[in-house]
Design a protein around this motif. Structure first.
Motif, PDB file in Angstrom:
ATOM      1  N   LEU A 138       0.822  -1.213   0.000  1.00 38.40           N
ATOM      2  CA  LEU A 138       0.000   0.000   0.000  1.00 38.40           C
ATOM      3  C   LEU A 138       0.852   1.257   0.000  1.00 38.40           C
ATOM      4  O   LEU A 138       0.426   2.301  -0.521  1.00 38.40           O
ATOM      5  CB  LEU A 138      -0.922   0.001   1.217  1.00 38.40           C
ATOM      6  CG  LEU A 138      -2.007  -1.073   1.251  1.00 38.40           C
ATOM      7  CD1 LEU A 138      -2.789  -0.995   2.548  1.00 38.40           C
ATOM      8  CD2 LEU A 138      -2.948  -0.926   0.067  1.00 38.40           C
ATOM      9  N   LEU A 139       2.054   1.174   0.578  1.00 34.57           N
ATOM     10  CA  LEU A 139       2.916   2.356   0.619  1.00 34.57           C
ATOM     11  C   LEU A 139       3.522   2.685  -0.745  1.00 34.57           C
ATOM     12  O   LEU A 139       3.946   3.818  -0.968  1.00 34.57           O
ATOM     13  CB  LEU A 139       4.035   2.153   1.643  1.00 34.57           C
ATOM     14  CG  LEU A 139       3.643   2.335   3.114  1.00 34.57           C
ATOM     15  CD1 LEU A 139       4.825   2.007   4.011  1.00 34.57           C
ATOM     16  CD2 LEU A 139       3.149   3.742   3.372  1.00 34.57           C
ATOM     17  N   LEU A 140       3.579   1.713  -1.636  1.00 33.81           N
ATOM     18  CA  LEU A 140       4.172   1.973  -2.948  1.00 33.81           C
ATOM     19  C   LEU A 140       3.420   3.059  -3.713  1.00 33.81           C
ATOM     20  O   LEU A 140       4.029   4.058  -4.119  1.00 33.81           O
ATOM     21  CB  LEU A 140       4.243   0.670  -3.757  1.00 33.81           C
ATOM     22  CG  LEU A 140       5.272  -0.364  -3.281  1.00 33.81           C
ATOM     23  CD1 LEU A 140       5.183  -1.623  -4.132  1.00 33.81           C
ATOM     24  CD2 LEU A 140       6.674   0.225  -3.344  1.00 33.81           C
ATOM     25  N   PRO A 141       2.092   2.926  -3.934  1.00 35.11           N
ATOM     26  CA  PRO A 141       1.406   4.028  -4.640  1.00 35.11           C
ATOM     27  C   PRO A 141       1.353   5.304  -3.817  1.00 35.11           C
ATOM     28  O   PRO A 141       1.483   6.403  -4.369  1.00 35.11           O
ATOM     29  CB  PRO A 141      -0.005   3.464  -4.900  1.00 35.11           C
ATOM     30  CG  PRO A 141      -0.183   2.404  -3.885  1.00 35.11           C
ATOM     31  CD  PRO A 141       1.170   1.813  -3.665  1.00 35.11           C
ATOM     32  N   LEU A 142       1.185   5.193  -2.498  1.00 37.42           N
ATOM     33  CA  LEU A 142       1.130   6.401  -1.672  1.00 37.42           C
ATOM     34  C   LEU A 142       2.487   7.100  -1.646  1.00 37.42           C
ATOM     35  O   LEU A 142       2.566   8.337  -1.691  1.00 37.42           O
ATOM     36  CB  LEU A 142       0.691   6.037  -0.255  1.00 37.42           C
ATOM     37  CG  LEU A 142      -0.731   5.470  -0.122  1.00 37.42           C
ATOM     38  CD1 LEU A 142      -1.010   5.083   1.325  1.00 37.42           C
ATOM     39  CD2 LEU A 142      -1.761   6.469  -0.608  1.00 37.42           C
ATOM     40  N   GLY A 143       3.572   6.309  -1.552  1.00 39.96           N
ATOM     41  CA  GLY A 143       4.904   6.906  -1.581  1.00 39.96           C
ATOM     42  C   GLY A 143       5.204   7.576  -2.902  1.00 39.96           C
ATOM     43  O   GLY A 143       5.803   8.662  -2.941  1.00 39.96           O
ATOM     44  N   ILE A 157      -2.074  17.663  -8.941  1.00 42.25           N
ATOM     45  CA  ILE A 157      -2.030  17.048  -7.613  1.00 42.25           C
ATOM     46  C   ILE A 157      -3.385  16.436  -7.277  1.00 42.25           C
ATOM     47  O   ILE A 157      -3.471  15.306  -6.789  1.00 42.25           O
ATOM     48  CB  ILE A 157      -1.624  18.092  -6.569  1.00 42.25           C
ATOM     49  CG1 ILE A 157      -0.231  18.657  -6.882  1.00 42.25           C
ATOM     50  CG2 ILE A 157      -1.655  17.507  -5.166  1.00 42.25           C
ATOM     51  CD1 ILE A 157       0.207  19.759  -5.961  1.00 42.25           C
ATOM     52  N   PHE A 158      -4.454  17.168  -7.557  1.00 42.83           N
ATOM     53  CA  PHE A 158      -5.793  16.641  -7.305  1.00 42.83           C
ATOM     54  C   PHE A 158      -6.069  15.420  -8.173  1.00 42.83           C
ATOM     55  O   PHE A 158      -6.629  14.412  -7.706  1.00 42.83           O
ATOM     56  CB  PHE A 158      -6.825  17.730  -7.575  1.00 42.83           C
ATOM     57  CG  PHE A 158      -8.255  17.274  -7.418  1.00 42.83           C
ATOM     58  CD1 PHE A 158      -8.778  17.031  -6.155  1.00 42.83           C
ATOM     59  CD2 PHE A 158      -9.051  17.084  -8.530  1.00 42.83           C
ATOM     60  CE1 PHE A 158     -10.086  16.610  -6.008  1.00 42.83           C
ATOM     61  CE2 PHE A 158     -10.369  16.657  -8.383  1.00 42.83           C
ATOM     62  CZ  PHE A 158     -10.879  16.431  -7.123  1.00 42.83           C
ATOM     63  N   VAL A 198      -4.508   7.677  -7.139  1.00 50.27           N
ATOM     64  CA  VAL A 198      -3.795   6.863  -6.148  1.00 50.27           C
ATOM     65  C   VAL A 198      -4.741   6.328  -5.074  1.00 50.27           C
ATOM     66  O   VAL A 198      -4.622   5.172  -4.657  1.00 50.27           O
ATOM     67  CB  VAL A 198      -2.664   7.696  -5.506  1.00 50.27           C
ATOM     68  CG1 VAL A 198      -2.053   6.952  -4.326  1.00 50.27           C
ATOM     69  CG2 VAL A 198      -1.597   7.992  -6.540  1.00 50.27           C
ATOM     70  N   THR A 199      -5.700   7.125  -4.625  1.00 45.18           N
ATOM     71  CA  THR A 199      -6.591   6.682  -3.549  1.00 45.18           C
ATOM     72  C   THR A 199      -7.407   5.456  -3.947  1.00 45.18           C
ATOM     73  O   THR A 199      -7.444   4.471  -3.189  1.00 45.18           O
ATOM     74  CB  THR A 199      -7.510   7.827  -3.114  1.00 45.18           C
ATOM     75  OG1 THR A 199      -6.710   8.942  -2.687  1.00 45.18           O
ATOM     76  CG2 THR A 199      -8.412   7.389  -1.973  1.00 45.18           C
ATOM     77  N   PRO A 200      -8.058   5.435  -5.126  1.00 44.97           N
ATOM     78  CA  PRO A 200      -8.757   4.196  -5.512  1.00 44.97           C
ATOM     79  C   PRO A 200      -7.813   3.014  -5.706  1.00 44.97           C
ATOM     80  O   PRO A 200      -8.182   1.874  -5.406  1.00 44.97           O
ATOM     81  CB  PRO A 200      -9.436   4.580  -6.835  1.00 44.97           C
ATOM     82  CG  PRO A 200      -9.534   6.048  -6.817  1.00 44.97           C
ATOM     83  CD  PRO A 200      -8.330   6.517  -6.082  1.00 44.97           C
ATOM     84  N   LEU A 201      -6.598   3.270  -6.172  1.00 39.63           N
ATOM     85  CA  LEU A 201      -5.635   2.178  -6.336  1.00 39.63           C
ATOM     86  C   LEU A 201      -5.287   1.554  -4.989  1.00 39.63           C
ATOM     87  O   LEU A 201      -5.245   0.328  -4.848  1.00 39.63           O
ATOM     88  CB  LEU A 201      -4.376   2.700  -7.024  1.00 39.63           C
ATOM     89  CG  LEU A 201      -3.231   1.678  -7.199  1.00 39.63           C
ATOM     90  CD1 LEU A 201      -3.693   0.494  -8.029  1.00 39.63           C
ATOM     91  CD2 LEU A 201      -2.015   2.345  -7.830  1.00 39.63           C
TER      92      LEU A 201
END
Length: 353
Positions: free
Chosen positions: A169-174, A198-199, A205-208
Motif C-alpha cells: 500500500l505504501l508503494l502508490p502512496l509513496g 495534484i488533485f 492513487v486513492t482508488p488504487l
C-alpha cells in the motif's frame, strides 16, 4: 406427464402447495450457507457477545502488555538521555546537535519499538479473532488459554502478511508523495505546473490503494485459519476476492462506518459536557497548572474520555477483523462448498454459553 425432476422433496407438497426448503444448519453464529449482509454483521456481533471472554480477554491482555513495554522503553529512553534533554529544554538554551542528536536517536528508537509492538499486538488480535470465530462458526466452546495458544502460534505469519500489505500500500502512496514534493519543488523553481495535477493524482492513487487493500483483505484470516505462509495467503486472498470486490468493499466500509459512529457516540457527549477549565495563574509553574487541571472536573472528563476511547478502540480492533473473517468464510462457502465441511465438523449439540 409433467417433469418435476430437480425440485426434490421440498418442492410441491402433498396437497399441491409449495413447501419451502428447510433452513440451512446453524450450529454456531452464522448459518452454513451463502451469507447476506445481516448475517455477516450479525455473526460478528454474535461472536463478540457469546465469546466475549476469549476475545476481549486476549485483546486487553495484549494491549496491556504493549502499554507495559512502552512504559519501560520510554523510561529507559529518558534515563539514557536525560542530561541531553535538560540541556536542550533549559530556558534560553541554544540548540546543539551534541545534545539534540542523542535525544532524536533515543526517541526514534522508542518510536520504532512502538511501531513493532503495535504491529505485533494488532496481528495477535487478528489471529485471536480468527481462532475464536473458527470455534464460533462450529458452535464449539473457546477458552482464553486455547485462543491464546492458537493466536500466538499464527502471529508471526499474520505479522508478515500485515507488513507485506503495508509495503504494497505504501508503494502508490509513496509515489504520490514523491510526485507532489517534486511538483512543489518545480513550482518554487519557477516552473509553471498546474496544481490540478495534484488533485488528479490523488484521484488516481486513492482508488488504487483501496483496490489493493480489499484485494488482500482476507490474507490475515487465511494466514491464521489455513496456516498459510505470507505470500501464499496474499495470493489466495486475491483468488477469493476475485468476483466479489465490490461486495467485500461495501460490507467492510459499512463495518468501518459502524465503528466510527459508535466512537463518536461515546466521545461527543463527553466533549460537549466538559466544563470550562479553571483559570490559570501566570505566575504558577507548569506542574502546578497541570495538577490544578487534573484535579478539577476537566480532569475527570478527560479520564472518562480516555477510558471510553480505550473501550471503543478495543471493540473496533475485535469487530473489524471478525467482519473480514466472516466475509472470508462466506467466500469459501460460495466458491468452495465449505458449508458441507463445516456441517460435518460441527458438534451434534451446539455450544450454548
Amino acid at each position: 406427464m409433467s417433469d418435476t425432476s430437480g425440485w426434490g422433496p421440498q418442492g410441491w407438497g402433498r396437497h399441491g402447495g409449495w413447501t419451502p426448503p428447510p433452513p440451512p444448519p446453524k450450529p454456531g453464529v452464522i448459518p452454513l450457507a451463502p451469507l447476506g449482509v445481516d448475517h455477516v454483521l450479525g455473526g460478528a456481533f454474535a461472536t463478540m457477545r457469546r465469546y466475549a471472554k476469549p476475545l476481549f480477554g486476549t485483546g486487553a491482555a495484549a494491549y496491556g502488555a504493549l502499554a507495559v513495554v512502552m512504559a519501560v522503553a520510554a523510561a529507559l529512553a529518558y534515563l539514557s538521555v536525560r542530561e541531553h534533554v535538560r540541556a536542550v529544554s533549559e530556558p534560553g538554551s541554544a540548540f546543539s546537535w551534541d545534545h539534540g542528536m542523542p535525544v532524536l536517536v533515543a526517541f526514534g528508537a522508542l518510536w520504532l519499538v512502538g511501531l513493532l509492538g503495535t504491529l505485533a499486538v494488532n496481528s495477535f488480535i487478528q489471529a485471536s479473532c480468527a481462532a475464536t470465530l473458527h470455534e464460533a462458526v462450529l458452535g464449539r466452546p473457546a477458552t482464553f488459554a486455547a485462543v491464546w495458544r492458537r493466536a500466538w502460534s499464527r502471529t508471526p505469519s499474520v505479522m508478515a502478511v500485515t507488513a507485506l500489505l503495508s509495503f504494497i500500500l505504501l508503494l502508490p502512496l509513496g509515489a504520490c508523495v514523491l510526485l507532489v514534493v517534486g511538483l512543489f519543488v518545480m513550482i518554487l523553481s519557477g516552473w509553471a505546473v498546474p496544481l490540478g495535477m495534484i488533485f488528479l493524482l490523488t484521484l488516481v492513487v486513492t482508488p488504487l490503494a483501496a483496490w489493493l487493500y480489499v484485494l488482500f483483505a482476507f490474507a490475515p484470516a487465511i494466514a491464521s485459519l489455513e496456516t498459510a505462509g505470507p505470500l501464499q495467503a496474499l495470493r489466495r486472498s486475491v483468488r477469493l476476492v476475485r468476483g466479489a470486490w465490490w461486495r467485500t468493499f461495501g460490507i467492510s466500509l459499512l463495518a468501518g462506518v459502524i465503528v466510527a459512529v459508535a466512537s463518536m457516540a461515546v466521545r461527543l457527549p463527553l466533549q460537549f459536557a466538559m466544563p470550562d477549565p479553571p483559570p490559570v495563574d501566570p505566575d504558577s509553574s507548569t506542574s502546578t497548572v497541570l495538577l490544578d487541571q487534573l484535579s478539577s472536573q476537566v480532569g475527570l472528563y478527560a479520564l472518562l474520555g480516555l477510558v471510553g476511547t480505550l473501550i471503543t478502540q478495543l471493540a473496533a480492533s475485535v469487530f473489524l477483523p471478525l467482519v473480514t473473517a466472516v466475509l472470508y468464510i462466506d467466500r469459501r462457502i460460495r466458491k468452495e462448498g465449505l458449508a458441507h465441511t463445516l456441517a460435518q465438523a460441527a458438534p451434534v449439540q451446539p455450544y450454548a454459553p
